[in-house]
Write a protein that holds these residues in place. Structure first.
Motif, PDB file in Angstrom:
ATOM      1  N   TYR A  56       0.933  -1.247   0.294  1.00  5.62           N
ATOM      2  CA  TYR A  56       0.082  -0.045   0.041  1.00  5.62           C
ATOM      3  C   TYR A  56       0.768   1.518   0.393  1.00  5.62           C
ATOM      4  O   TYR A  56       0.205   2.553  -0.218  1.00  5.62           O
ATOM      5  CB  TYR A  56      -1.075   0.356   0.872  1.00  5.62           C
ATOM      6  CG  TYR A  56      -2.247  -0.462   1.215  1.00  5.62           C
ATOM      7  CD1 TYR A  56      -3.530   0.134   0.458  1.00  5.62           C
ATOM      8  CD2 TYR A  56      -2.501  -1.958   0.617  1.00  5.62           C
ATOM      9  CE1 TYR A  56      -4.813  -0.457   0.708  1.00  5.62           C
ATOM     10  CE2 TYR A  56      -3.767  -2.481  -0.054  1.00  5.62           C
ATOM     11  CZ  TYR A  56      -4.691  -1.641   0.058  1.00  5.62           C
ATOM     12  OH  TYR A  56      -5.720  -2.482  -0.617  1.00  5.62           O
ATOM     13  N   ASN A  57       2.122   1.115   0.276  1.00 12.86           N
ATOM     14  CA  ASN A  57       2.918   2.032   0.538  1.00 12.86           C
ATOM     15  C   ASN A  57       3.841   2.797  -0.828  1.00 12.86           C
ATOM     16  O   ASN A  57       3.543   3.011  -1.534  1.00 12.86           O
ATOM     17  CB  ASN A  57       3.918   2.182   1.467  1.00 12.86           C
ATOM     18  CG  ASN A  57       4.766   3.170   1.720  1.00 12.86           C
ATOM     19  OD1 ASN A  57       5.033   3.899   1.234  1.00 12.86           O
ATOM     20  ND2 ASN A  57       4.681   3.817   2.969  1.00 12.86           N
ATOM     21  N   LYS A  58       3.780   1.288  -1.028  1.00 12.25           N
ATOM     22  CA  LYS A  58       4.236   0.901  -2.370  1.00 12.25           C
ATOM     23  C   LYS A  58       3.429   1.422  -3.450  1.00 12.25           C
ATOM     24  O   LYS A  58       4.038   2.731  -4.564  1.00 12.25           O
ATOM     25  CB  LYS A  58       5.286  -0.545  -3.212  1.00 12.25           C
ATOM     26  CG  LYS A  58       6.076  -0.289  -4.491  1.00 12.25           C
ATOM     27  CD  LYS A  58       6.732  -1.619  -4.578  1.00 12.25           C
ATOM     28  CE  LYS A  58       7.451  -1.858  -5.912  1.00 12.25           C
ATOM     29  NZ  LYS A  58       7.812  -3.349  -6.354  1.00 12.25           N
ATOM     30  N   TYR A  59       2.529   1.003  -4.119  1.00  7.57           N
ATOM     31  CA  TYR A  59       1.621   0.998  -5.003  1.00  7.57           C
ATOM     32  C   TYR A  59      -0.190   2.243  -4.765  1.00  7.57           C
ATOM     33  O   TYR A  59      -0.188   3.027  -6.108  1.00  7.57           O
ATOM     34  CB  TYR A  59       0.807   0.150  -5.648  1.00  7.57           C
ATOM     35  CG  TYR A  59       1.703  -0.636  -5.791  1.00  7.57           C
ATOM     36  CD1 TYR A  59       2.853  -1.118  -6.550  1.00  7.57           C
ATOM     37  CD2 TYR A  59       2.317  -2.263  -5.171  1.00  7.57           C
ATOM     38  CE1 TYR A  59       3.466  -2.032  -7.197  1.00  7.57           C
ATOM     39  CE2 TYR A  59       2.764  -3.141  -5.087  1.00  7.57           C
ATOM     40  CZ  TYR A  59       3.420  -3.200  -6.184  1.00  7.57           C
ATOM     41  OH  TYR A  59       4.189  -4.397  -6.484  1.00  7.57           O
ATOM     42  N   ALA A  60       0.239   2.690  -3.373  1.00  8.04           N
ATOM     43  CA  ALA A  60      -1.196   3.761  -2.743  1.00  8.04           C
ATOM     44  C   ALA A  60      -0.309   4.581  -2.319  1.00  8.04           C
ATOM     45  O   ALA A  60      -1.617   5.270  -2.518  1.00  8.04           O
ATOM     46  CB  ALA A  60      -2.115   2.641  -3.141  1.00  8.04           C
ATOM     47  N   ASP A  61       0.509   4.779  -2.465  1.00  6.97           N
ATOM     48  CA  ASP A  61       1.138   6.115  -1.097  1.00  6.97           C
ATOM     49  C   ASP A  61      -0.042   6.164  -0.015  1.00  6.97           C
ATOM     50  O   ASP A  61       0.145   7.527   0.994  1.00  6.97           O
ATOM     51  CB  ASP A  61       0.906   7.334  -1.871  1.00  6.97           C
ATOM     52  CG  ASP A  61       2.162   7.196  -3.091  1.00  6.97           C
ATOM     53  OD1 ASP A  61       3.074   6.820  -3.008  1.00  6.97           O
ATOM     54  OD2 ASP A  61       1.339   7.884  -4.050  1.00  6.97           O
ATOM     55  N   PHE A  62       0.065   4.888   0.767  1.00  2.00           N
ATOM     56  CA  PHE A  62      -1.203   4.909   1.999  1.00  2.00           C
ATOM     57  C   PHE A  62      -0.087   4.118   2.958  1.00  2.00           C
ATOM     58  O   PHE A  62      -0.014   3.235   2.770  1.00  2.00           O
ATOM     59  CB  PHE A  62      -1.933   4.717   1.650  1.00  2.00           C
ATOM     60  CG  PHE A  62      -3.583   5.368   1.190  1.00  2.00           C
ATOM     61  CD1 PHE A  62      -3.837   6.495   1.795  1.00  2.00           C
ATOM     62  CD2 PHE A  62      -3.868   4.876   0.195  1.00  2.00           C
ATOM     63  CE1 PHE A  62      -4.547   6.954   1.097  1.00  2.00           C
ATOM     64  CE2 PHE A  62      -4.725   6.072  -0.078  1.00  2.00           C
ATOM     65  CZ  PHE A  62      -5.195   6.326   0.194  1.00  2.00           C
ATOM     66  N   ASP A  90      -1.415  -5.977  -3.064  1.00  3.04           N
ATOM     67  CA  ASP A  90      -0.846  -5.570  -4.263  1.00  3.04           C
ATOM     68  C   ASP A  90      -2.097  -5.007  -5.050  1.00  3.04           C
ATOM     69  O   ASP A  90      -1.995  -4.188  -5.658  1.00  3.04           O
ATOM     70  CB  ASP A  90       0.356  -5.927  -5.485  1.00  3.04           C
ATOM     71  CG  ASP A  90       1.529  -6.608  -4.228  1.00  3.04           C
ATOM     72  OD1 ASP A  90       1.378  -7.414  -3.105  1.00  3.04           O
ATOM     73  OD2 ASP A  90       2.739  -6.723  -4.647  1.00  3.04           O
ATOM     74  N   SER A  91      -2.621  -5.713  -5.951  1.00  2.67           N
ATOM     75  CA  SER A  91      -3.446  -5.916  -6.771  1.00  2.67           C
ATOM     76  C   SER A  91      -4.993  -4.645  -5.534  1.00  2.67           C
ATOM     77  O   SER A  91      -4.919  -3.574  -6.743  1.00  2.67           O
ATOM     78  CB  SER A  91      -4.658  -6.830  -7.294  1.00  2.67           C
ATOM     79  OG  SER A  91      -5.530  -7.626  -6.565  1.00  2.67           O
ATOM     80  N   ARG A  92      -4.627  -4.653  -4.617  1.00  2.00           N
ATOM     81  CA  ARG A  92      -5.994  -4.262  -4.144  1.00  2.00           C
ATOM     82  C   ARG A  92      -5.703  -2.043  -3.790  1.00  2.00           C
ATOM     83  O   ARG A  92      -6.172  -1.136  -4.513  1.00  2.00           O
ATOM     84  CB  ARG A  92      -6.473  -4.416  -2.960  1.00  2.00           C
ATOM     85  CG  ARG A  92      -7.827  -5.475  -3.196  1.00  2.00           C
ATOM     86  CD  ARG A  92      -7.690  -6.245  -1.782  1.00  2.00           C
ATOM     87  NE  ARG A  92      -8.481  -7.736  -1.799  1.00  2.00           N
ATOM     88  CZ  ARG A  92      -9.849  -7.903  -2.354  1.00  2.00           C
ATOM     89  NH1 ARG A  92     -10.597  -6.803  -1.731  1.00  2.00           N
ATOM     90  NH2 ARG A  92     -10.055  -8.949  -2.527  1.00  2.00           N
ATOM     91  N   ALA A  93      -4.073  -2.413  -3.437  1.00  2.00           N
ATOM     92  CA  ALA A  93      -3.128  -1.061  -3.759  1.00  2.00           C
ATOM     93  C   ALA A  93      -3.839  -0.843  -5.186  1.00  2.00           C
ATOM     94  O   ALA A  93      -4.077   1.125  -4.760  1.00  2.00           O
ATOM     95  CB  ALA A  93      -1.469  -1.523  -3.518  1.00  2.00           C
ATOM     96  N   ARG A  94      -3.009  -1.162  -6.253  1.00  3.35           N
ATOM     97  CA  ARG A  94      -3.171   0.033  -7.921  1.00  3.35           C
ATOM     98  C   ARG A  94      -4.667   0.100  -7.726  1.00  3.35           C
ATOM     99  O   ARG A  94      -4.843   1.378  -8.680  1.00  3.35           O
ATOM    100  CB  ARG A  94      -2.878  -1.972  -8.417  1.00  3.35           C
ATOM    101  CG  ARG A  94      -1.561  -1.619  -8.372  1.00  3.35           C
ATOM    102  CD  ARG A  94      -0.626  -2.737  -9.959  1.00  3.35           C
ATOM    103  NE  ARG A  94       0.472  -3.229  -9.562  1.00  3.35           N
ATOM    104  CZ  ARG A  94       1.749  -4.335  -9.309  1.00  3.35           C
ATOM    105  NH1 ARG A  94      -0.012  -5.625  -8.660  1.00  3.35           N
ATOM    106  NH2 ARG A  94       2.324  -4.845  -8.579  1.00  3.35           N
ATOM    107  N   ALA A  95      -5.518  -0.957  -7.428  1.00  2.00           N
ATOM    108  CA  ALA A  95      -6.414  -0.580  -7.820  1.00  2.00           C
ATOM    109  C   ALA A  95      -7.017   1.107  -7.320  1.00  2.00           C
ATOM    110  O   ALA A  95      -7.759   1.898  -7.846  1.00  2.00           O
ATOM    111  CB  ALA A  95      -7.976  -1.678  -7.628  1.00  2.00           C
ATOM    112  N   LEU A  96      -6.427   0.932  -6.159  1.00  2.00           N
ATOM    113  CA  LEU A  96      -7.519   1.923  -5.209  1.00  2.00           C
ATOM    114  C   LEU A  96      -6.322   3.466  -5.619  1.00  2.00           C
ATOM    115  O   LEU A  96      -6.307   4.656  -5.784  1.00  2.00           O
ATOM    116  CB  LEU A  96      -7.006   2.105  -3.677  1.00  2.00           C
ATOM    117  CG  LEU A  96      -6.859   3.184  -3.210  1.00  2.00           C
ATOM    118  CD1 LEU A  96      -8.238   3.588  -3.016  1.00  2.00           C
ATOM    119  CD2 LEU A  96      -6.852   2.712  -1.295  1.00  2.00           C
ATOM    120  N   ALA A  97      -5.294   3.346  -5.939  1.00  2.72           N
ATOM    121  CA  ALA A  97      -4.122   4.233  -6.477  1.00  2.72           C
ATOM    122  C   ALA A  97      -4.944   4.295  -8.086  1.00  2.72           C
ATOM    123  O   ALA A  97      -5.302   5.755  -8.371  1.00  2.72           O
ATOM    124  CB  ALA A  97      -2.946   3.605  -6.751  1.00  2.72           C
ATOM    125  N   ALA A  98      -5.517   3.538  -8.802  1.00  2.00           N
ATOM    126  CA  ALA A  98      -5.876   4.287 -10.181  1.00  2.00           C
ATOM    127  C   ALA A  98      -7.019   5.029  -9.950  1.00  2.00           C
ATOM    128  O   ALA A  98      -8.379   5.928 -10.551  1.00  2.00           O
ATOM    129  CB  ALA A  98      -6.264   2.790 -10.523  1.00  2.00           C
TER     130      ALA A  98
END
Length: 322
Positions: free
Chosen positions: A258-264, A283-291
């Motif tokens: 979440y830190n790496k992909y979504a800045d949380f 990983d996939s959930r973090a990327r989806a939230l980042a999008a």
């Protein structure tokens, strides 16, 4: 050290315009997810959990009190949890929260920790093989569809790649005359005793254990796991002395993702890490939230599910353990 890493990332991205600016922003704009629940009321509990609890003739509150009682009464277990958490630089409340959630909604806890050790030995004696209709998973992943995973050396990347190939190429499909179930990779190949279930104090699936094997080997020094040695995998996820390290590694991976992909930064919210422990796919959930949050000033925060909601609502109980 951090400043040097940030400049390095900028240098690598030089000449790529917008992408370079995105990396700079990521290095500077990590949002700490505050403690507590975002939902005023508990999200809906899945019917499967409700049916399982009803069949056991118990209640969620009774199951919560049982697992909480085990944690509170067993000082040795709390010490093991703190030790595993310290190795991965996480708050032990994250591990306790995952244990609480699993045993409140998925299974009932054994009355004594010793029972888990006994079960661990029983699986070794039974012998375990990971297969589907007589084909071992080790042979299955030699199929050409999995060639794109061959260059991956890290166990998490490798087994996640294989899981994704299963979902896209085999799940619910007919391949080379063979029909494959519309079910998870873990349920089809990695749970020979009770399909769809996980095991042990941390309710870890064999596939998750295989994914986290390299991190646990690197941080905790435990032997690497192999799909060819199912008995050792099952002993690992049933033995609290071993499985707690896999729990800690799984939670640490979610925080990092979440830190790496979504800045949380989700390290201050055990309800969020418990939610990800329950759902998987950090990983996939973090990327989806980042999008979803791309280009927005007011970011949508990660939200807890029913399982994480309980953890946050019981946070004072959990903190009192440590």
């Amino acid at each position: 050290m951090n400043l040097g890493n940030n400049f390095k990332r900028i240098a690598i991205a030089a000449g790529t315009g917008f992408f370079a600016l995105t990396l700079v922003s990521n290095a500077q704009a990590t949002t700490v997810v505050p403690a507590g629940n975002r939902n005023a009321e508990q999200p809906t509990i899945p019917g499967a959990s409700a049916n399982r609890t009803k069949k056991m003739r118990t209640t969620y509150e009774a199951k919560y009190q049982k697992i909480y009682g085990l944690l509170k009464s067993d000082r040795g277990l709390r010490t093991k949890i703190k030790s595993a958490a310290a190795a991965y630089n996480i708050d032990p409340v994250h591990i306790a929260g995952a244990i609480i959630g699993e045993h409140t909604y998925n299974v009932d806890a054994y009355d004594q920790l010793q029972t888990y050790y006994v079960k661990a030995i029983s699986y070794v004696k039974q012998g375990v093989s990971f297969s589907y209709k007589g084909e071992s998973v080790s042979d299955f992943i030699k199929r050409p569809e999995f060639e794109k995973c061959a260059g991956l050396s890290d166990s998490y990347s490798l087994w996640t790649c294989r899981e994704n190939i299963w979902d896209s190429k085999f799940r619910g499909k007919k391949v080379d005359g063979n029909a494959y179930p519309n079910n998870r990779f873990a349920a089809v190949f990695f749970q020979p005793f009770y399909a769809g279930q996980t095991f042990g104090l941390g309710q870890i699936s064999p596939l998750t254990a295989l994914q986290m094997s390299d991190m646990v080997n690197r941080v905790s020094g435990l032997p690497k796991l192999s799909a060819d040695d199912g008995a050792q995998v099952y002993k690992t996820i049933m033995d609290p002395d071993l499985s707690l390290h896999y729990m800690a590694a799984t939670i640490k991976h979610s925080i990092t993702a979440y830190n790496k992909y979504a800045d949380f930064d989700i390290s201050k919210n055990p309800g969020i890490t418990a939610t990800l422990y329950n759902t998987g796919g950090a990983d996939s959930r973090a990327r989806a939230l980042a999008a979803i949050n791309a280009g927005k000033q007011n970011k949508q925060l990660p939200q807890e599910n029913y399982y994480g909601w309980l953890v946050n609502s019981k946070i004072d109980d959990l903190k009192s353990l440590f």
